[in-house]
Design an enzyme around this catalytic site. Sequence first.
Site, PDB file in Angstrom:
ATOM      1  N   SER A  70       0.768  -1.201  -0.096  1.00  0.00           N
ATOM      2  CA  SER A  70       0.005   0.015  -0.050  1.00  0.00           C
ATOM      3  C   SER A  70       0.938   0.999   0.100  1.00  0.00           C
ATOM      4  CB  SER A  70      -0.910   0.018   1.262  1.00  0.00           C
ATOM      5  OG  SER A  70      -0.062   0.404   2.482  1.00  0.00           O
ATOM      6  N   SER A  75      -2.889   6.974   5.793  1.00  0.00           N
ATOM      7  CA  SER A  75      -2.469   5.784   6.613  1.00  0.00           C
ATOM      8  C   SER A  75      -3.325   5.241   7.557  1.00  0.00           C
ATOM      9  CB  SER A  75      -0.966   6.308   7.169  1.00  0.00           C
ATOM     10  OG  SER A  75      -0.472   5.321   7.856  1.00  0.00           O
ATOM     11  N   SER A 134       0.816   3.806   2.311  1.00  0.00           N
ATOM     12  CA  SER A 134       0.842   4.472   3.467  1.00  0.00           C
ATOM     13  C   SER A 134       2.161   5.106   4.052  1.00  0.00           C
ATOM     14  CB  SER A 134       0.384   3.625   4.379  1.00  0.00           C
ATOM     15  OG  SER A 134       1.156   2.386   4.927  1.00  0.00           O
ATOM     16  N   LYS A 165       5.041   0.853   9.380  1.00  0.00           N
ATOM     17  CA  LYS A 165       4.864   2.197   9.907  1.00  0.00           C
ATOM     18  C   LYS A 165       6.133   2.834  10.439  1.00  0.00           C
ATOM     19  CE  LYS A 165       0.569   1.622   8.633  1.00  0.00           C
ATOM     20  NZ  LYS A 165      -0.090   2.229   7.466  1.00  0.00           N
TER      21      LYS A 165
END
Length: 267
Positions: free
Chosen positions: A84, A226, A86, A141
């Site tokens: 993704s 995100s 994010s 993250k």
Amino acid sequence: MDFNFPLLLVLSVVVTGIIALIDRLFLLPKRKAAVASAEGGDDDALEKLPGEPAIVETAKSIFPVLLFVLVIRSFLFEPFQIPSGSMIPTLEVGDFILVNKYSYGLRLPVSGTKVLAIGEPDRGDVMVFKQPGKENINFIKRVIGLPGDVVRYMNKRLTVNGRAVPEEFVAQLSDARSTYRLYNEGDEGKRYQVRKELTSNDFRAEGEWVVPDGMYFVMGDNRDRSNDSRYWGFVPEENIVGKAVYIWMYWPSWTQLPGFKNNGVIE
């Protein structure tokens, strides 16, 4: 059905190892004894002796390979693909990365139980972890808050323990979806780029959080796109997989050839 590759790998190592051990302890001596007793006979007797079973031959040949992969993947480095956006601009969709499995301590495969403490996550690290409540899904993250920290995100500005995290404007750009700005964020020792949309103002992403003991607060570098701690909470220490350290390939889709334009250390 979710595909649990670590569990499959562990089971494969166990099964092939047991087959190889049974052969060494029981079947191989019998074959050697049969050959020894037939050596005094004719050639026809030797030719009729059963050879090594195919399942045993296969298990013995792949067991060392599987064991090697298990050790490397469980305790040293594990490859991941970024699915993704994010973490844009730090990581793009299609980046293949290496995750250091020992930076935050050695953990057992499958269970993730820490057996040797080596280090702990630091602010600014890019961390892979299992999503809380959905441990079959790996997330990536950036670590923003450590245990005991007070994290505040308001009007697209990040504050940790009452101190605004330094940021420096880089550029204002546009794509097919929106207009956004890039900033260099963080202290001199650990600086990285983040992306903030000009047309997005999601008030659900704003607030103040006190990070509990044994927990971490994480956010994506693509701040307005995100799914992170601002929405679902903190990352427990036991959910940590490792530290993302290197991009080794870029392959956005099966219809394109892989490339290496993004190769390099992850900041």
